[in-house]
Design an enzyme around this catalytic site. Sequence first.
Site, PDB file in Angstrom:
ATOM      1  N   GLU A  64      59.885   3.011  91.382  1.00  0.00           N
ATOM      2  CA  GLU A  64      60.624   1.725  91.721  1.00  0.00           C
ATOM      3  C   GLU A  64      61.622   1.307  90.925  1.00  0.00           C
ATOM      4  O   GLU A  64      62.391   0.742  91.531  1.00  0.00           O
ATOM      5  CB  GLU A  64      59.625   1.043  92.438  1.00  0.00           C
ATOM      6  CG  GLU A  64      59.279   0.187  91.195  1.00  0.00           C
ATOM      7  CD  GLU A  64      58.292  -0.967  91.816  1.00  0.00           C
ATOM      8  OE1 GLU A  64      58.033  -1.360  93.552  1.00  0.00           O
ATOM      9  OE2 GLU A  64      57.110  -0.978  91.128  1.00  0.00           O
ATOM     10  N   GLU A 105      49.442   3.098  89.952  1.00  0.00           N
ATOM     11  CA  GLU A 105      50.213   2.433  89.912  1.00  0.00           C
ATOM     12  C   GLU A 105      51.036   2.534  88.433  1.00  0.00           C
ATOM     13  O   GLU A 105      52.181   2.663  88.689  1.00  0.00           O
ATOM     14  CB  GLU A 105      49.211   1.153  89.193  1.00  0.00           C
ATOM     15  CG  GLU A 105      50.357  -0.312  88.837  1.00  0.00           C
ATOM     16  CD  GLU A 105      51.262  -0.415  89.718  1.00  0.00           C
ATOM     17  OE1 GLU A 105      50.755  -0.365  91.611  1.00  0.00           O
ATOM     18  OE2 GLU A 105      51.633  -1.772  89.103  1.00  0.00           O
ATOM     19  N   ASN A 165      65.668 -14.821 108.368  1.00  0.00           N
ATOM     20  CA  ASN A 165      64.670 -13.725 107.936  1.00  0.00           C
ATOM     21  C   ASN A 165      64.016 -12.935 109.139  1.00  0.00           C
ATOM     22  O   ASN A 165      63.446 -13.536 109.369  1.00  0.00           O
ATOM     23  CB  ASN A 165      63.840 -14.195 106.265  1.00  0.00           C
ATOM     24  CG  ASN A 165      63.053 -13.288 106.047  1.00  0.00           C
ATOM     25  OD1 ASN A 165      63.304 -12.315 106.006  1.00  0.00           O
ATOM     26  ND2 ASN A 165      61.855 -13.722 104.857  1.00  0.00           N
ATOM     27  N   GLY A 166      63.486 -12.014 109.259  1.00  0.00           N
ATOM     28  CA  GLY A 166      62.672 -11.455 109.570  1.00  0.00           C
ATOM     29  C   GLY A 166      63.263 -10.521 110.862  1.00  0.00           C
ATOM     30  O   GLY A 166      64.464  -9.818 110.426  1.00  0.00           O
ATOM     31  N   TRP A 210      68.392  -8.701 102.989  1.00  0.00           N
ATOM     32  CA  TRP A 210      67.764  -7.166 102.964  1.00  0.00           C
ATOM     33  C   TRP A 210      68.193  -7.252 104.182  1.00  0.00           C
ATOM     34  O   TRP A 210      67.088  -7.085 104.735  1.00  0.00           O
ATOM     35  CB  TRP A 210      66.334  -7.811 102.586  1.00  0.00           C
ATOM     36  CG  TRP A 210      66.052  -6.078 101.980  1.00  0.00           C
ATOM     37  CD1 TRP A 210      65.653  -5.631 100.870  1.00  0.00           C
ATOM     38  CD2 TRP A 210      65.499  -5.227 103.096  1.00  0.00           C
ATOM     39  NE1 TRP A 210      64.827  -4.459 100.776  1.00  0.00           N
ATOM     40  CE2 TRP A 210      64.940  -3.856 101.906  1.00  0.00           C
ATOM     41  CE3 TRP A 210      64.488  -5.231 104.263  1.00  0.00           C
ATOM     42  CZ2 TRP A 210      63.898  -3.227 102.916  1.00  0.00           C
ATOM     43  CZ3 TRP A 210      63.532  -4.349 105.101  1.00  0.00           C
ATOM     44  CH2 TRP A 210      63.861  -3.485 103.820  1.00  0.00           C
ATOM     45  N   LYS A 227      55.912   2.123  89.272  1.00  0.00           N
ATOM     46  CA  LYS A 227      56.296   1.717  88.752  1.00  0.00           C
ATOM     47  C   LYS A 227      57.310   1.706  88.608  1.00  0.00           C
ATOM     48  O   LYS A 227      58.176   1.652  88.246  1.00  0.00           O
ATOM     49  CB  LYS A 227      55.450   1.002  87.817  1.00  0.00           C
ATOM     50  CG  LYS A 227      54.646  -0.762  87.288  1.00  0.00           C
ATOM     51  CD  LYS A 227      56.159  -1.584  87.862  1.00  0.00           C
ATOM     52  CE  LYS A 227      55.057  -1.840  89.066  1.00  0.00           C
ATOM     53  NZ  LYS A 227      53.708  -1.917  89.716  1.00  0.00           N
ATOM     54  N   LYS A 278      61.413  -8.652  97.252  1.00  0.00           N
ATOM     55  CA  LYS A 278      60.185  -8.802  96.952  1.00  0.00           C
ATOM     56  C   LYS A 278      59.489  -9.484  98.369  1.00  0.00           C
ATOM     57  O   LYS A 278      60.390 -10.169  99.476  1.00  0.00           O
ATOM     58  CB  LYS A 278      60.707  -9.807  95.711  1.00  0.00           C
ATOM     59  CG  LYS A 278      58.614  -9.976  95.052  1.00  0.00           C
ATOM     60  CD  LYS A 278      58.581 -10.594  93.453  1.00  0.00           C
ATOM     61  CE  LYS A 278      57.219 -10.770  93.280  1.00  0.00           C
ATOM     62  NZ  LYS A 278      56.922  -9.328  92.904  1.00  0.00           N
ATOM     63  N   HIS A 305      45.263  21.935  92.506  1.00  0.00           N
ATOM     64  CA  HIS A 305      45.026  22.046  94.101  1.00  0.00           C
ATOM     65  C   HIS A 305      46.786  22.067  94.477  1.00  0.00           C
ATOM     66  O   HIS A 305      46.382  21.548  95.503  1.00  0.00           O
ATOM     67  CB  HIS A 305      43.659  21.548  94.878  1.00  0.00           C
ATOM     68  CG  HIS A 305      42.512  21.335  94.125  1.00  0.00           C
ATOM     69  ND1 HIS A 305      42.083  22.506  95.119  1.00  0.00           N
ATOM     70  CD2 HIS A 305      41.528  20.558  93.107  1.00  0.00           C
ATOM     71  CE1 HIS A 305      40.052  22.060  94.173  1.00  0.00           C
ATOM     72  NE2 HIS A 305      40.555  21.677  93.478  1.00  0.00           N
ATOM     73  N   ARG A 319      64.849 -12.336  96.731  1.00  0.00           N
ATOM     74  CA  ARG A 319      64.653 -11.166  98.247  1.00  0.00           C
ATOM     75  C   ARG A 319      65.204 -10.502  98.574  1.00  0.00           C
ATOM     76  O   ARG A 319      64.441 -10.056 100.056  1.00  0.00           O
ATOM     77  CB  ARG A 319      64.194 -12.632  99.117  1.00  0.00           C
ATOM     78  CG  ARG A 319      62.646 -13.213  97.974  1.00  0.00           C
ATOM     79  CD  ARG A 319      63.009 -15.356  99.569  1.00  0.00           C
ATOM     80  NE  ARG A 319      62.272 -14.538 100.335  1.00  0.00           N
ATOM     81  CZ  ARG A 319      60.652 -14.797 100.699  1.00  0.00           C
ATOM     82  NH1 ARG A 319      59.906 -14.941  99.933  1.00  0.00           N
ATOM     83  NH2 ARG A 319      60.593 -14.493 101.783  1.00  0.00           N
ATOM     84  N   CYS A 347      64.939 -11.262 102.461  1.00  0.00           N
ATOM     85  CA  CYS A 347      65.690 -12.500 102.716  1.00  0.00           C
ATOM     86  C   CYS A 347      65.089 -14.052 102.011  1.00  0.00           C
ATOM     87  O   CYS A 347      64.644 -14.286 102.795  1.00  0.00           O
ATOM     88  CB  CYS A 347      66.060 -12.547 103.933  1.00  0.00           C
ATOM     89  SG  CYS A 347      66.779 -10.862 105.222  1.00  0.00           S
TER      90      CYS A 347
HETATM   91  C1  F6R Z   1      55.513  -3.346  94.122  1.00  0.00           C
HETATM   92  C2  F6R Z   1      55.225  -4.386  93.846  1.00  0.00           C
HETATM   93  C3  F6R Z   1      55.369  -3.878  95.453  1.00  0.00           C
HETATM   94  C4  F6R Z   1      53.643  -5.109  96.619  1.00  0.00           C
HETATM   95  C5  F6R Z   1      53.356  -4.956  97.529  1.00  0.00           C
HETATM   96  C6  F6R Z   1      52.789  -5.979  98.139  1.00  0.00           C
HETATM   97  O1  F6R Z   1      55.492  -3.462  92.412  1.00  0.00           O
HETATM   98  O2  F6R Z   1      55.451  -5.101  93.664  1.00  0.00           O
HETATM   99  O3  F6R Z   1      54.490  -2.827  96.374  1.00  0.00           O
HETATM  100  O4  F6R Z   1      52.576  -5.136  95.509  1.00  0.00           O
HETATM  101  O5  F6R Z   1      54.687  -5.480  98.325  1.00  0.00           O
HETATM  102  O6  F6R Z   1      52.868  -7.098  97.938  1.00  0.00           O
HETATM  103  P1  F6R Z   1      52.623  -8.105  98.312  1.00  0.00           P
HETATM  104  O7  F6R Z   1      51.469  -8.776  96.701  1.00  0.00           O
HETATM  105  O8  F6R Z   1      52.815 -10.245  98.145  1.00  0.00           O
HETATM  106  O9  F6R Z   1      51.078  -8.350  99.311  1.00  0.00           O
END
Ligand code: F6R
Length: 607
Positions: A487, A480, A101-102, A75, A484, A602, A503, A27, A2
């Site tokens: 997501e 990773e 937000n929260g 969000w 990527k 994010k 396995h 966000r 948010c």
């Molecule tokens: C994936 C991604 C998330 C963040 C995770 C931690 O691309 O962006 O998995 O890495 O939410 O976020 P931070 O680094 O802000 O604590």
Amino acid sequence: MCGIVGYIGDRKILPIIIDGLKRLEYRGYDSAGVALVGNDSYFIKTKGRISLLEEKINNSYIDGNYFVGIGQTRWATHGEPSDLNAHPHIDCNGEIFVVHNGIIENYYEIKKDLIERGHRFLSETDTEVVPHLIEEYYEGDILKAVLKAVNKLRGSFALAILSKKERDKIIAVRKESPLIVGIGKNENFLASDIPALLPHTKNIVILKDGEIALITKDEIKIFDMQGNQIGIEKMEINWNLEQSEKKGYKHFMLKEIMEEGEVLKEVIRGRVKDEKIELNEIKDKDFLRRVENIYIIACGTAYHAGLIGNYILTDLLNIPVKTEVASEFRYENPNLSKNSLVILVSQSGETADTIASLRVAKKLGAKTLGVVNVNGSTIFRESDEVLQIFAGPEIAVASTKAYVAQILTLLLFSVYIGKIRGDVDEDFEKFIVGEIKRVSEFSEILLDKKDEYLEIAKEIKDLDDIFYIGRLLDYPTALEGALKLKEISYIHAEGYPAGELKHGPLALIEEKVPTFAISTDERVFEKIVSNIKEVKARNGKVYSIVRDDFKGIIKESDRSVIIPKTHIYLSPILSVIPLQLIAYFTADLKGLDVDKPRNLAKSVTVE
Ligand code: F6R
């Protein structure tokens, strides 16, 4: 999660709020809304993106003299994305407007009580209890009413509040979820993240946990939750507006990946001098000598960077090192003492689980080190020691440039602590510094191979399942790479230690299930050749991300992306670049919204 914005001043309010919301759309983006107050009030919200809100605004009647405004891009937590659940929320009389937000954990009891007292609710959200509680307590002073209301709330909240009865102020409350006040001249701003403020001011006040701000056009006053006025700590943002814009790239994600070469130079600036690593930011160097065990705690991509740090620290030091996801660690009973070091890795510095883990570590007496991108964020402020990663603003939801910066910062730290403890000698330091200095140049070679990645993206874009395998330091890269891809392209992808394929997962390999094999370590090069053969024997296609001298792997693979040879500690920085770009091109070819993948946002500020 948010995005919140607020503005008070003489400029046209709506464009400032909308621009701020667009800059914070990463966000959360399932609904959006604004409220303006002045001679009259204007209040509009909708399910969907900010562009839809703009359409709705353009079709609405807006003609008034407004002094103050707030907005939110959501969000969803409580209540599905809908027009009614979108923020702002209002009281019974439509006089108090709240964006949040929260999560308000005790909203159900409060709501029940308020309904019994005659309040009418319109949404399914937890947030809606806030304007009604304020209404209940209002006796001519909005600040006092807010104070009483927030003291009833449990959970995490960043709130921005407007009242038609007091049209010259915004009240902002921070409990856990971030909020920043931007200081202007005859105007002030509010935002949950820095990018919304960058077009207007670099002077800010970051609200601390449990602080309430009363913001007027000319003044900012800060109070604690008991209503006592406290001092304000101003700071200056060291990011610029350009860094937070797309600069001609189609997506922020592509721009941010393309910045990696520069970011890698930023990480070492001032820290690598001649042939030495100096981390002058570390205040208590003596402690590093005494450390008996290390935990690395993080979420998602930052956790994968932590796994790489774990490997390097274990390799260099003679003490136990463990990496855990923050959402697990915070509820465990970890073996921490005053000689434990807990490293918190976080781009945003605001991830709820990582913050909670930091607080657990401090409570148990451990020393904490934040490896953080955002200066002034909660983890930045609350950690005993901080190493900033200097990646600049990262706007795309998928983390990319922060990841390579986190790995390099953890490597610098590992060598530094090793040196202080006598585990790393001058020769090794000199050698690794030489490799570190070349990594940015090597990354540019990989950033230049876009056509190769595009070809692979074309081949995989319509598939349903893909495996990523690696051993040792290539295993976190496999994790990773899979993260990527899944997501942003919604293709199911799984990262595995290469030796684990047989396995279980090998059962899934067939013609339409390819495997990315990452191989940069000569100690296990032949093992990877065997793993590739196992996949090929089941008709699985193999794409390898492979060091230039591993001819055996190149020969066995259907396609190979060649990685320049460097020390194993640095190769994860290079081998992830093709995987990031392949994920990007795959999602883009599928026509997906790369920067704002479905269901995600994010900065995960809720648990
Ligand atoms: C994936 C991604 C998330 C963040 C995770 C931690 O691309 O962006 O998995 O890495 O939410 O976020 P931070 O680094 O802000 O604590």
